[in-house]
Design an enzyme around this catalytic site. Structure first.
Site, PDB file in Angstrom:
ATOM      1  N   LYS B  97       0.876  -1.172   0.000  1.00 44.88           N
ATOM      2  CA  LYS B  97       0.000   0.000   0.000  1.00 44.88           C
ATOM      3  C   LYS B  97       0.909   1.215   0.000  1.00 44.88           C
ATOM      4  O   LYS B  97       1.556   1.524   1.004  1.00 44.88           O
ATOM      5  CB  LYS B  97      -0.923   0.024   1.222  1.00 44.88           C
ATOM      6  CG  LYS B  97      -1.781   1.289   1.247  1.00 44.88           C
ATOM      7  CD  LYS B  97      -2.661   1.399   2.471  1.00 44.88           C
ATOM      8  CE  LYS B  97      -3.331   2.770   2.485  1.00 44.88           C
ATOM      9  NZ  LYS B  97      -4.106   2.992   3.711  1.00 44.88           N
ATOM     10  N   GLY B 158      -9.058   8.884   9.012  1.00 44.49           N
ATOM     11  CA  GLY B 158      -9.462   8.938  10.420  1.00 44.49           C
ATOM     12  C   GLY B 158     -10.576   9.913  10.738  1.00 44.49           C
ATOM     13  O   GLY B 158     -10.926  10.103  11.897  1.00 44.49           O
ATOM     14  N   GLY B 185     -11.727   7.679   5.429  1.00 43.28           N
ATOM     15  CA  GLY B 185     -12.922   8.482   5.646  1.00 43.28           C
ATOM     16  C   GLY B 185     -14.189   7.679   5.885  1.00 43.28           C
ATOM     17  O   GLY B 185     -15.212   8.227   6.275  1.00 43.28           O
ATOM     18  N   ASN B 206     -10.469   1.235   8.869  1.00 41.92           N
ATOM     19  CA  ASN B 206      -9.636   1.026  10.052  1.00 41.92           C
ATOM     20  C   ASN B 206     -10.248   1.699  11.268  1.00 41.92           C
ATOM     21  O   ASN B 206     -10.857   1.049  12.116  1.00 41.92           O
ATOM     22  CB  ASN B 206      -8.210   1.529   9.798  1.00 41.92           C
ATOM     23  CG  ASN B 206      -7.256   1.183  10.938  1.00 41.92           C
ATOM     24  OD1 ASN B 206      -7.657   0.789  12.017  1.00 41.92           O
ATOM     25  ND2 ASN B 206      -5.987   1.316  10.707  1.00 41.92           N
TER      26      ASN B 206
END
Lengths: 66, 258
Positions: B97, B158, B185, B206
């Site tokens: 990533k 976040g 998001g 996450n």
């Protein structure tokens, strides 16, 4: 001889290999990588890679992240 | 549900999970397993020789899970290539990533450096999944550079603000020849379902799971939302919004054709 490990001054015996450094630092068997003077050194080359005075090592390990 | 294929590898789950911000590694592992995910991101950090903490990899390495190391913390393409080589060695995978976000306030990806790094990393044999702006032009350029997917953001990392970039995500998805993974998001299962209904190939979540009151149950909620959204997309949503194409307000062709 003195080298830097993650920017921290560290004392090592002369003519150490990267493998011996890994053992001295008690690195885990997986999830770590090392670079000498900003070049990654594959684990297979650790036993033959000689570390010299003033070398700078970066040692990283797995961490949580997104 | 169709299988997701990235770089020739099949995935049964279209929910990717990050491993940051969980209260404990045990809780993280339970959430990963409950989510059904088969793609999990990990970060790297410099070893603190005094700190003998729990081996987090032990909680992530499962036969059905593809590790996706990230390059978080790098500021440009050169650092990203170095981080990628360290990651390949540490985790034994060439999947990556790619994330380059030099500004710590908004953590927005650096478009120029991300494209440059993608070109270099593909040549070095990495399977590159770049985190990027929801920029349709950039996403095509990343695809042409050999990226395995594009991972445009819904909102800053976040923030849990959902698909603030929805209009552009639609264009990206409509144009893409590679999987589109909406990353960053996504703050609620409804956001994940919305992304999947738009036709996203997968979502990466996450914070919304890690900081939930009950992360394991939230992981299940996301699993269900992603499956529902995908099912709806494959079933063909009735009355879906047509894509609004741009209509030029300047005489472009007059300038180009002499």
């Amino acid at each position: 001889m003195r080298i830097k490990v993650n920017n921290k001054e560290t004392e090592l015996p002369e003519a150490s290999t990267l493998q011996q450094v890994a053992e001295t630092l008690a690195l885990p068997a997986r999830g770590v990588a090392m670079a000498v003077n900003n070049r990654m050194v594959p684990r297979a080359e650790w036993p033959t890679r000689i570390i010299c005075e003033n070398d700078s090592l970066v040692v990283i390990k797995a961490a949580c992240g997104g | 549900m169709d299988k997701l294929i990235i770089a020739g590898k099949e995935f049964n789950s279209r929910l990717f999970l990050g491993t940051g911000k969980f209260n404990s590694n045990d809780l993280m592992e339970k959430a990963l397993l409950a989510s059904g995910t088969e793609m999990v991101t990990v970060a790297m950090k410099r070893i603190d020789l005094e700190d003998k903490e729990d081996d987090m990899l032990r909680h992530i390495v499962h036969p059905h899970i593809q590790l996706l190391p990230n390059t978080s913390g790098v500021r440009n393409a050169e650092e990203a290539v170095f981080a990628a080589q360290m990651a390949r060695e540490a985790f034994g995978t060439n999947w990556l990533k790619l994330e380059i976000h030099p500004d710590p306030r908004y953590l927005l990806p650096d478009t120029v450096e991300t494209l440059k790094a993608t070109e270099q990393l593909v040549k070095l044999g990495f399977v590159v999944l770049p985190y990027c702006q929801a920029d349709p032009v950039l996403c095509k350029q990343l695809e042409e550079a050999g990226a395995a997917t594009v991972m445009p953001l819904g909102a800053p990392i976040g923030t849990n603000r959902g698909l603030q970039t929805r209009e552009f995500l639609q264009i990206i998805i409509e144009q893409a020849g590679i999987p589109v993974v909406v990353d960053a998001g996504i703050g609620a299962p409804s956001h994940a379902a919305e992304a999947m209904e738009l036709g996203a190939s997968a979502v990466l979540v996450n914070t919304a799971i890690a900081v939930a009151g009950n992360p394991v149950r939230m992981a299940v909620a996301f699993k269900n939302a992603v499956e529902a959204g995908r099912e709806a997309y494959e079933a063909g949503l009735g009355g879906s919004t047509p894509l609004f194409e741009a209509s030029a307000s300047s005489p472009l062709t007059a300038f180009l054709d002499k």
